[in-house]
Design a protein around this motif. Structure first.
Motif, PDB file in Angstrom:
ATOM      1  N   THR A  22       2.975   0.172  48.194  1.00 13.81           N
ATOM      2  CA  THR A  22       2.959  -1.131  48.852  1.00 13.81           C
ATOM      3  C   THR A  22       3.561  -1.034  50.246  1.00 13.81           C
ATOM      4  OG1 THR A  22       5.106  -1.688  47.892  1.00 13.81           O
ATOM      5  CG2 THR A  22       3.141  -2.341  46.659  1.00 13.81           C
ATOM      6  N   GLY A  23       3.346  -2.076  51.047  1.00 10.14           N
ATOM      7  CA  GLY A  23       3.820  -2.063  52.432  1.00 10.14           C
ATOM      8  C   GLY A  23       5.322  -2.034  52.564  1.00 10.14           C
ATOM      9  N   THR A  24       6.047  -2.417  51.512  1.00  9.53           N
ATOM     10  CA  THR A  24       7.513  -2.410  51.583  1.00  9.53           C
ATOM     11  C   THR A  24       8.093  -1.003  51.461  1.00  9.53           C
ATOM     12  OG1 THR A  24       7.628  -2.795  49.187  1.00  9.53           O
ATOM     13  CG2 THR A  24       7.671  -4.733  50.626  1.00  9.53           C
ATOM     14  N   TYR A  25       7.272  -0.053  50.996  1.00  4.50           N
ATOM     15  CA  TYR A  25       7.767   1.314  50.841  1.00  4.50           C
ATOM     16  C   TYR A  25       7.884   1.973  52.203  1.00  4.50           C
ATOM     17  CZ  TYR A  25       7.559   6.355  50.125  1.00  4.50           C
ATOM     18  OH  TYR A  25       7.798   7.704  50.180  1.00  4.50           O
ATOM     19  N   LYS A  26       9.001   2.672  52.431  1.00  6.02           N
ATOM     20  CA  LYS A  26       9.216   3.415  53.665  1.00  6.02           C
ATOM     21  C   LYS A  26       9.632   4.834  53.302  1.00  6.02           C
ATOM     22  CE  LYS A  26      10.714  -0.683  56.219  1.00  6.02           C
ATOM     23  NZ  LYS A  26       9.417  -0.877  56.870  1.00  6.02           N
ATOM     24  N   PRO A  27       8.778   5.829  53.623  1.00  2.00           N
ATOM     25  CA  PRO A  27       9.143   7.217  53.275  1.00  2.00           C
ATOM     26  C   PRO A  27      10.397   7.687  54.013  1.00  2.00           C
ATOM     27  CG  PRO A  27       7.202   7.148  54.697  1.00  2.00           C
ATOM     28  CD  PRO A  27       7.481   5.744  54.298  1.00  2.00           C
ATOM     29  N   GLU A  28      10.578   7.201  55.226  1.00  2.00           N
ATOM     30  CA  GLU A  28      11.754   7.577  56.015  1.00  2.00           C
ATOM     31  C   GLU A  28      12.286   6.355  56.748  1.00  2.00           C
ATOM     32  OE1 GLU A  28      10.746  10.699  58.661  1.00  2.00           O
ATOM     33  OE2 GLU A  28      10.398  12.184  57.077  1.00  2.00           O
ATOM     34  N   TYR A  57      19.304  10.414  55.007  1.00  2.00           N
ATOM     35  CA  TYR A  57      19.823  10.251  53.643  1.00  2.00           C
ATOM     36  C   TYR A  57      20.475  11.538  53.170  1.00  2.00           C
ATOM     37  CZ  TYR A  57      19.986   9.430  48.614  1.00  2.00           C
ATOM     38  OH  TYR A  57      20.399   9.284  47.318  1.00  2.00           O
ATOM     39  N   GLU A  58      21.691  11.444  52.652  1.00  2.00           N
ATOM     40  CA  GLU A  58      22.407  12.586  52.072  1.00  2.00           C
ATOM     41  C   GLU A  58      22.355  12.450  50.552  1.00  2.00           C
ATOM     42  OE1 GLU A  58      26.362  12.565  53.636  1.00  2.00           O
ATOM     43  OE2 GLU A  58      25.784  13.552  55.505  1.00  2.00           O
ATOM     44  N   ARG A  59      21.527  13.261  49.942  1.00  3.28           N
ATOM     45  CA  ARG A  59      21.329  13.144  48.508  1.00  3.28           C
ATOM     46  C   ARG A  59      22.596  13.479  47.727  1.00  3.28           C
ATOM     47  NH1 ARG A  59      16.784  12.639  45.765  1.00  3.28           N
ATOM     48  NH2 ARG A  59      15.583  13.075  47.650  1.00  3.28           N
ATOM     49  N   GLU A  60      23.347  14.496  48.178  1.00  2.00           N
ATOM     50  CA  GLU A  60      24.538  14.918  47.434  1.00  2.00           C
ATOM     51  C   GLU A  60      25.614  13.827  47.431  1.00  2.00           C
ATOM     52  OE1 GLU A  60      24.734  16.425  51.673  1.00  2.00           O
ATOM     53  OE2 GLU A  60      23.274  16.351  50.024  1.00  2.00           O
ATOM     54  N   ASN A  61      25.694  13.028  48.498  1.00  2.00           N
ATOM     55  CA  ASN A  61      26.686  11.957  48.570  1.00  2.00           C
ATOM     56  C   ASN A  61      26.090  10.576  48.271  1.00  2.00           C
ATOM     57  OD1 ASN A  61      28.795  13.734  49.387  1.00  2.00           O
ATOM     58  ND2 ASN A  61      28.008  13.696  51.497  1.00  2.00           N
ATOM     59  N   ASP A  62      24.786  10.517  48.086  1.00  4.52           N
ATOM     60  CA  ASP A  62      24.072   9.269  47.826  1.00  4.52           C
ATOM     61  C   ASP A  62      24.447   8.216  48.857  1.00  4.52           C
ATOM     62  OD1 ASP A  62      22.355   7.470  46.639  1.00  4.52           O
ATOM     63  OD2 ASP A  62      23.753   6.861  45.077  1.00  4.52           O
ATOM     64  N   ARG A  63      24.166   8.544  50.120  1.00  3.74           N
ATOM     65  CA  ARG A  63      24.472   7.613  51.194  1.00  3.74           C
ATOM     66  C   ARG A  63      23.550   7.895  52.385  1.00  3.74           C
ATOM     67  NH1 ARG A  63      30.127   9.802  54.037  1.00  3.74           N
ATOM     68  NH2 ARG A  63      29.257  11.788  54.784  1.00  3.74           N
ATOM     69  N   TYR A  64      23.482   6.914  53.299  1.00  2.00           N
ATOM     70  CA  TYR A  64      22.730   7.072  54.547  1.00  2.00           C
ATOM     71  C   TYR A  64      23.708   7.225  55.703  1.00  2.00           C
ATOM     72  CZ  TYR A  64      18.132   5.806  52.649  1.00  2.00           C
ATOM     73  OH  TYR A  64      16.954   5.788  51.956  1.00  2.00           O
ATOM     74  N   LEU A  65      23.315   7.989  56.715  1.00  2.00           N
ATOM     75  CA  LEU A  65      24.056   8.095  57.966  1.00  2.00           C
ATOM     76  C   LEU A  65      23.236   7.448  59.070  1.00  2.00           C
ATOM     77  CD1 LEU A  65      25.475  11.739  57.883  1.00  2.00           C
ATOM     78  CD2 LEU A  65      26.658   9.600  57.350  1.00  2.00           C
ATOM     79  N   CYS A  66      23.857   6.540  59.819  1.00  2.00           N
ATOM     80  CA  CYS A  66      23.155   5.836  60.889  1.00  2.00           C
ATOM     81  C   CYS A  66      23.083   6.714  62.132  1.00  2.00           C
ATOM     82  CB  CYS A  66      23.861   4.518  61.192  1.00  2.00           C
ATOM     83  SG  CYS A  66      25.368   4.677  62.167  1.00  2.00           S
ATOM     84  N   PRO A  67      22.335   6.321  63.160  1.00  3.79           N
ATOM     85  CA  PRO A  67      22.233   7.151  64.381  1.00  3.79           C
ATOM     86  C   PRO A  67      23.573   7.432  65.058  1.00  3.79           C
ATOM     87  CG  PRO A  67      20.521   5.456  64.362  1.00  3.79           C
ATOM     88  CD  PRO A  67      21.419   5.163  63.209  1.00  3.79           C
ATOM     89  N   ASP A  99      16.612   0.629  48.600  1.00  2.53           N
ATOM     90  CA  ASP A  99      15.657   1.592  48.051  1.00  2.53           C
ATOM     91  C   ASP A  99      15.421   1.307  46.576  1.00  2.53           C
ATOM     92  OD1 ASP A  99      15.111   3.069  50.302  1.00  2.53           O
ATOM     93  OD2 ASP A  99      16.714   4.525  49.950  1.00  2.53           O
ATOM     94  N   SER A 100      14.216   1.556  46.120  1.00  6.93           N
ATOM     95  CA  SER A 100      13.943   1.445  44.701  1.00  6.93           C
ATOM     96  C   SER A 100      14.643   2.565  43.947  1.00  6.93           C
ATOM     97  CB  SER A 100      12.434   1.504  44.443  1.00  6.93           C
ATOM     98  OG  SER A 100      12.166   1.628  43.063  1.00  6.93           O
ATOM     99  N   VAL A 101      15.101   2.272  42.744  1.00  5.10           N
ATOM    100  CA  VAL A 101      15.707   3.301  41.902  1.00  5.10           C
ATOM    101  C   VAL A 101      14.705   4.424  41.637  1.00  5.10           C
ATOM    102  CG1 VAL A 101      16.653   3.746  39.601  1.00  5.10           C
ATOM    103  CG2 VAL A 101      17.311   1.683  40.823  1.00  5.10           C
ATOM    104  N   LYS A 102      13.425   4.056  41.603  1.00  8.83           N
ATOM    105  CA  LYS A 102      12.364   5.019  41.315  1.00  8.83           C
ATOM    106  C   LYS A 102      11.727   5.566  42.590  1.00  8.83           C
ATOM    107  CE  LYS A 102      12.941   4.048  36.975  1.00  8.83           C
ATOM    108  NZ  LYS A 102      13.586   5.009  36.049  1.00  8.83           N
ATOM    109  N   LYS A 103      12.484   5.605  43.668  1.00  8.45           N
ATOM    110  CA  LYS A 103      11.936   6.065  44.948  1.00  8.45           C
ATOM    111  C   LYS A 103      11.296   7.452  44.872  1.00  8.45           C
ATOM    112  CE  LYS A 103      13.033   6.278  49.885  1.00  8.45           C
ATOM    113  NZ  LYS A 103      12.500   7.618  50.158  1.00  8.45           N
ATOM    114  N   PRO A 104      11.824   8.394  44.097  1.00 13.70           N
ATOM    115  CA  PRO A 104      11.152   9.694  43.998  1.00 13.70           C
ATOM    116  C   PRO A 104       9.699   9.583  43.512  1.00 13.70           C
ATOM    117  CG  PRO A 104      13.377   9.866  43.148  1.00 13.70           C
ATOM    118  CD  PRO A 104      13.140   8.413  43.425  1.00 13.70           C
TER     119      PRO A 104
END
Length: 457
Positions: free
Chosen positions: A294-300, A306-316, A363-368
């Motif tokens: 759907t249009g709400t999905y954003k791959p990036e 996104y830091e998968r090991e820390n489960d967080r995003y880093l801003c610019p 993000d959706s829990v099922k994003k993968p």
């Protein structure tokens, strides 16, 4: 010399319907192909041993088929047309001097038989297509269409208002009018939760973009891409999304194909069928889906990492957006939030936040699952699947609506609407059965392609 035809009706004549129906007539071909003797056993439980004889079950179903093949859903018109057509009389097994059943008999018999009888006929026709080698079962294209209910918008009443009127009458008080309502009270938004049709309560208000709101049913159908045969079709409520019905459609397909040893491997659908539950349903059944996100999905997230090991995003600017919890909105979602203190003096605050005090990403829990689908749909094979979907299921829907009597159901209730749609699907499959002459173009093309062959569209 000028000829002049003199007509005088004969009292006796030597006449046979079979001599008057051409060999290439569709009803003559159907009479040769269609064996409905099993209907006597399937419908025996609906009749007693005494009383007046009913309409022949085979005649009943043949008359219904005539209605859809002639794009005439009206029972009255079906009987009238049959009385005027030699080919139809030959198809249903009536002579020209025999009285046809009353049109009301068709309506009563349609209500008498359960959906199982209609599904059994659908499966029998599907079996004939399978036995002829028309289906592979491997790939199914799924889509839906609104079918107008047999009820007008004028029949829609406010359920809550009716309840208030009924309560006030019980209390021997007069119903409340608009003048007695408190100031500032806004009228309730028209929706299926607070309104229903008094004519057909199973119908639902729905609308296409740019169209007016109508009472509809939602027809869900699947098409085998190897020969454009409908493998499942049915009526659903029109107030829910396609993705909520995908699992039910897959179950219908499985029930219709599994007894013939056909296994579905791929499913093609549009973005309306995209949801986490729909994708999980495909995985649990071992089916590879080709459904655009759907249009709400954003791959990036542009500028965010996104830091998968820390489960967080880093801003610019290097600040962290930490996981803040879950929320329910079209499925379970993960919420990531920044600190107000980090955003307070940020040089790109206005561009990044607008009027907000902090940055919020969801993000959706099922994003993968959506990431995997995004990758699949951007491959050459995935793009080809979308072309195949448009060339199979969409034209068939148009055919059903325009030429096979499925623009509007002439019955009341979702069970009877389901029977109407099944009969339309049977009529379509029968036309394909008697005209079948070879392999589907798309499957013939794809069978020639090497798995490693990549082409640009």
């Amino acid at each position: 010399m000028q000829g002049k035809k003199q007509y005088q009706e004969k009292l006796f004549t030597n006449f046979q319907l079979s001599d008057r129906v051409p060999s290439d007539n569709i009803y003559r071909k159907l009479k040769e192909v269609l064996d409905l003797q099993f209907l006597y056993t399937a419908t025996a439980k609906y009749y007693g041993k005494d009383g007046q004889k009913s309409i022949d079950p085979i005649v009943f179903f043949k008359l219904l088929l005539v209605g859809y093949l002639e794009n005439q859903p009206s029972d009255r018109r079906i009987v009238h047309m049959a009385s005027m057509r030699l080919d139809i009389l030959y198809f249903i097994g009536y002579n020209i001097d025999e009285e046809l059943p009353w049109h009301s008999t068709l309506s009563r018999t349609r209500q008498l038989y359960d959906e199982d009888v209609f599904n059994l006929l659908f499966k029998q026709v599907l079996k004939q297509c399978i036995d002829k080698g028309m289906l592979t079962g491997k790939r199914q294209a799924i889509d839906s269409v609104y079918v107008k209910a047999n009820a007008a918008m004028d029949s829609v009443k406010d359920i809550l208002d009716d309840a208030e009127v009924f309560t006030s009458q019980l209390k021997e008080d007069e119903p409340k009018d608009d003048a007695n309502k408190p100031e500032g009270t806004k009228p309730q938004k028209r929706s299926n939760t607070n309104r229903a049709s008094t004519t057909d309560p199973d119908s639902r208000m729905s609308v296409k973009p740019g169209k007016i709101t109508k009472l509809n049913y939602l027809s869900q159908l699947s098409v085998d891409t190897s020969s454009y045969i409908i493998t499942s079709i049915g009526a659903f409520h029109a107030d829910k999304k396609d993705c909520q019905y995908l699992d039910a459609v897959l179950e219908k397909i499985d029930n219709n194909l599994k007894e013939h040893g056909l296994v579905v491997e791929e499913v093609i659908a549009d973005a309306n069928y995209s949801s986490s539950s729909a994708l999980e349903s495909l995985i649990s059944r071992g089916i590879t889906g080709y459904i655009p996100n759907t249009g709400t999905y954003k791959p990036e997230r542009e500028g965010f990492t996104y830091e998968r090991e820390n489960d967080r995003y880093l801003c610019p600017q290097g600040n962290a957006l930490k996981f803040a919890g879950y929320r329910e909105h079209h499925g379970t979602q993960k919420n990531y939030m920044s600190k107000r203190s980090d955003c307070k003096n940020c040089p790109i605050r206005t561009k990044c936040l607008g009027k907000s005090d902090y940055k919020n990403l969801v993000d959706s829990v099922k994003k993968p699952l959506f990431d995997e689908m995004h990758k699949r749909m951007n491959e050459a094979y995935g793009k080809q699947m979308m072309i195949i979907r448009k060339s199979t299921v969409e034209p068939i829907i148009g055919n059903l609506i325009e030429y096979l009597g499925m623009r509007k159901v002439n019955t009341i209730g979702i069970k009877l609407a389901n029977k109407c749609m099944i009969m339309a699907g049977i009529a379509y499959n029968l036309k394909k059965l008697i005209k079948y002459g070879g392999k589907c173009f798309w499957d013939a093309l794809l069978s020639l392609l090497s798995p490693r062959f990549v082409f640009s569209l």
